[in-house]
Each structure stands twice: as structure tokens, then as C-alpha cells.
Design a protein around this motif. Structure first.
Motif, mmCIF file in Angstrom:
data_model
loop_
_atom_site.group_PDB
_atom_site.id
_atom_site.type_symbol
_atom_site.label_atom_id
_atom_site.label_comp_id
_atom_site.label_asym_id
_atom_site.label_seq_id
_atom_site.Cartn_x
_atom_site.Cartn_y
_atom_site.Cartn_z
ATOM 1 N N LEU A 38 0.831 -1.205 0.000
ATOM 2 C CA LEU A 38 0.000 0.000 0.000
ATOM 3 C C LEU A 38 0.866 1.256 0.000
ATOM 4 C CD1 LEU A 38 -2.895 -0.975 2.443
ATOM 5 C CD2 LEU A 38 -3.074 -0.485 -0.001
ATOM 6 N N LEU A 39 2.030 1.175 0.652
ATOM 7 C CA LEU A 39 2.935 2.319 0.707
ATOM 8 C C LEU A 39 3.682 2.507 -0.609
ATOM 9 C CD1 LEU A 39 4.506 2.059 4.278
ATOM 10 C CD2 LEU A 39 3.070 3.913 3.378
ATOM 11 N N GLY B 27 -1.317 1.326 -6.542
ATOM 12 C CA GLY B 27 -2.017 0.970 -7.773
ATOM 13 C C GLY B 27 -1.923 -0.505 -8.123
ATOM 14 N N SER B 28 -0.870 -1.185 -7.651
ATOM 15 C CA SER B 28 -0.716 -2.619 -7.905
ATOM 16 C C SER B 28 -0.619 -3.355 -6.579
ATOM 17 C CB SER B 28 0.535 -2.912 -8.737
ATOM 18 O OG SER B 28 0.699 -1.953 -9.731
ATOM 19 N N MET B 29 -1.488 -2.977 -5.650
ATOM 20 C CA MET B 29 -1.389 -3.488 -4.287
ATOM 21 C C MET B 29 -1.385 -5.005 -4.219
ATOM 22 S SD MET B 29 -3.390 -4.837 -1.706
ATOM 23 C CE MET B 29 -3.250 -5.026 0.051
ATOM 24 N N LEU B 30 -2.328 -5.659 -4.916
ATOM 25 C CA LEU B 30 -2.446 -7.117 -4.787
ATOM 26 C C LEU B 30 -1.202 -7.831 -5.275
ATOM 27 C CD1 LEU B 30 -6.131 -7.947 -5.746
ATOM 28 C CD2 LEU B 30 -5.025 -8.241 -3.542
ATOM 29 N N VAL C 185 -7.546 -7.060 3.151
ATOM 30 C CA VAL C 185 -6.949 -5.730 3.307
ATOM 31 C C VAL C 185 -7.179 -4.892 2.043
ATOM 32 C CG1 VAL C 185 -4.777 -4.455 3.562
ATOM 33 C CG2 VAL C 185 -5.187 -6.497 4.948
ATOM 34 N N TYR C 186 -7.046 -5.555 0.877
ATOM 35 C CA TYR C 186 -7.272 -4.871 -0.402
ATOM 36 C C TYR C 186 -8.682 -4.273 -0.450
ATOM 37 C CZ TYR C 186 -8.186 -4.483 -5.432
ATOM 38 O OH TYR C 186 -8.544 -4.042 -6.671
#
Lengths: 233, 108
Positions: free
Chosen positions: A204-205, A209-212, B55-56
Motif C-alpha cells: 500500500l505504501l 495501484g498494484s497493491m495485490l 486488506v485490499y
């Protein structure tokens, strides 16, 4: 398809009944979300039939919502390829632990791989693999797939006639919350949960945009290190 | 509407990439089938992956929207509470979603 997807009549029925009683409400939810997708397709000026065609052939919800806008503006195919790759790369990790060995028959196995979406992975890997029958796995996936594509068909055809209920997309959040609680209760592994939380925070930090994708990659690396350390401890 | 040929090509490429990404790990893991590494990953990965998906979903809540994410946060609390209490997945999911829809209609 029916021959391999339906090995024997009694097993098929119980597989269907088990899948429906367990995740039938998720099928309904995906139908509603698919309808939303169908409405979006026609609102972009694309033909209605494209909604079920995309949803049936691809079956990857989040990227489909992105691609619709790109299709409508005739975005270069190379850009579409890169977007699809980036959004769906998280699937690279699912096959490592999905209980495909429980699925009988080549065609059924191929279908199971084809239809390995987030929801199917989350629902099926939280069960004891030995308790999963082949037909329960394939029916669970087919139900998700058919609901999503059927919803897209309904949304594409009926368009604005379908009332838009705000907050209905919460059903998938609820599914993951429930499955996370079940998985933890099954195996109260705080180290795993901590590593996953760390990976999610890093992602997330660094790359919201490509968190997953980033979170799954970081999480997998931490598991590799954990495995290595436990072997040499 | 874009050309049918373009649509067919663009969709075909997107489908091929998606299916390849789903199939690749099954081929890649063949050499380590039955290994201690794969057993460890099988033991650890599902809980973590589902946690990351959860979490997402939370991270996607739009706190700048009219309802400031109140329906979603309240619904997550309701889902978890009902699930810890009754251990019935169906009941938990329906309750949580109903809370989210109701609050979205009221606050939206």
C-alpha cells in the motif's frame, strides 16, 4: 464437458448441493456485480453481447472493468496486454497451493485452472483438500463463472432497467472477511498473518495501484525466507 | 463502436494472458512437487493470501465519498461480529451486505 465435469450422478448432485449451499449467496452476488458490468459495457457504446462474451471468456472481474474503457477508445492492444498482465499477475501465486490434485479428468482440470479467480482460490483453499470432491470444486467454480457471465448478459440486455443497489459489492468484502476468520480459526498462525499484514502494508505504501500483485510477491518472498530459516534452524 | 477485428484481437490477447498466468504456476511447481517447500507454502499461503485480499477490499473504501466509508466499515464490523458469534458464513455475509446496502441508502 459434461462427461468429465460430471463423473457420476450421485457425486455430481452432492457436489452441486454442497457448492450451492456453501457459496450460493456468492453466486447471487456475482450475478448482481456481473449485471453492473453489463450495464457499463452498453453505457460505453459497446454492443450488449460483448458483456457476456468478455465475462465468459476471461472471467477476471477487476481487469474487465478496466478493459471496457480501453476497448471503447480502441486503446492499442499492447497497452491492453500490459494492463492485463499487471492486474492479473497475482494469479501466478494461486496455482502453487490450489487443490487441483483433487479434480478428476483432464477437461475438468483444464476448466478448473481456467476459472481460478480470487473467489475460487479463497473459497477452495480454506477447506481440507481431502474433504473436497472433484465435482464440488468444479461446481463451485462453474457457479461463480456462470453467475458472473449470466449477470453480464442480463445487464447488457436490460441495461438501465436494472436497479443499482449501492453497497451490494460489499458481498465480496464480506466473503473475504469470513474466509479469513475461518482460515485463522482453522490454523491460528499469527506469524503468517503478521507477514501478510506486513506485505500488504508495504504494497500500500510502495505501489497502491498494484497493491495485490506487490503484496502477494512480498508475502511469498517472506514465506520462502521463513521456510529456509525453519529448515536450517 | 471499434472494429470487430480489433475487439476480437484485444479480447483474445487479454484472455490468453489471463489463462497463461493462471496455468503457469501449475507447470512451474512440477519440479518441486511433494517437496517440503510446497508443503510449507500450502500450509501458510491461503490464510495470508485471503488476509491480503481482505486488506485490499478495506483499502479500496472511498473515505472521501458522501458516506465517508461508514457503511463499509460498519458492515465489516457486523460481518466479523456475526461470524465470530454464530460461525455461519451465509448468515455473516448476508448480514454484512445488508448493513452496507442499508447504510449506503441512508447516508449515500
Amino acid at each position: 464437458m459434461s462427461a468429465t465435469l460430471a463423473p457420476t450422478a450421485p457425486e455430481t448432485r452432492s457436489g452441486l448441493v454442497q457448492a450451492a449451499s456453501e457459496v450460493g449467496v456468492i453466486w447471487l452476488g456475482l450475478f448482481a456485480l456481473g449485471a453492473g458490468f453489463g450495464v457499463l459495457v452498453t453505457s460505453h457504446g459497446l454492443p450488449w453481447w460483448l458483456a457476456p462474451v468478455i465475462s465468459a471468456s476471461m472471467f477476471a472481474g477487476s481487469v474487465e472493468f478496466l478493459l471496457i474503457g480501453m476497448f471503447a477508445t480502441a486503446t492499442p492492444v499492447a497497452t491492453i496486454a500490459v494492463t492485463t498482465f499487471l492486474v492479473n499477475s497475482r494469479h501466478l501465486f494461486y496455482g502453487l497451493t490450489f487443490p487441483l490434485h483433487r479434480v478428476r479428468g483432464r477437461l475438468a482440470r483444464a476448466y478448473s485452472v481456467f476459472a481460478l479467480c480470487d473467489e475460487a482460490y479463497a473459497i477452495l483453499t480454506t477447506k481440507d483438500p481431502d474433504a473436497l470432491s472433484s465435482s464440488r470444486i468444479t461446481w463451485t467454480q462453474f457457479g461463480l463463472h456462470a453467475s458472473w457471465a449470466g449477470g453480464a448478459l442480463a445487464g447488457g440486455l436490460l441495461g438501465g432497467l436494472i436497479p443499482d443497489l449501492p453497497g451490494l459489492d460489499f458481498i465480496l468484502t464480506a466473503l473475504f472477511v469470513v474466509l479469513a476468520i475461518d482460515a485463522y480459526r482453522d490454523r491460528p498462525d499469527r506469524v503468517t498473518l503478521g507477514l501478510a499484514a506486513l506485505a500488504a502494508a508495504v504494497a500500500l505504501l510502495v505501489a497502491p495501484g498494484s497493491m495485490l500483485l506487490v503484496a502477494m510477491a512480498v508475502f511469498t518472498v517472506t514465506l520462502l525466507i521463513r521456510h529456509h530459516r525453519s529448515r536450517h534452524a | 463502436m471499434p472494429e470487430p477485428g480489433y475487439l476480437a484481437l484485444a479480447l483474445g490477447v487479454a484472455v490468453a494472458i489471463t489463462v497463461s498466468l493462471r496455468a503457469l504456476p501449475f507447470l512451474l511447481k512440477k519440479p518441486i512437487e511433494g517437496s517440503a517447500l510446497l508443503a510449507d507454502l500450502g500450509r501458510w499461503m491461503p490464510l495470508g493470501a485471503i488476509g491480503i485480499l481482505a486488506v485490499y477490499c478495506v483499502a479500496r473504501i472511498d473515505f472521501a465519498a458522501a458516506a465517508h466509508g461508514v457503511p463499509q466499515v460498519a458492515a465489516i464490523a457486523a460481518t466479523a461480529a456475526v461470524h465470530l458469534w454464530r460461525r455461519n458464513a451465509l448468515l455473516s455475509i448476508i448480514t454484512g451486505t445488508a448493513v452496507c446496502v442499508a447504510l449506503s441508502l441512508v447516508l449515500g
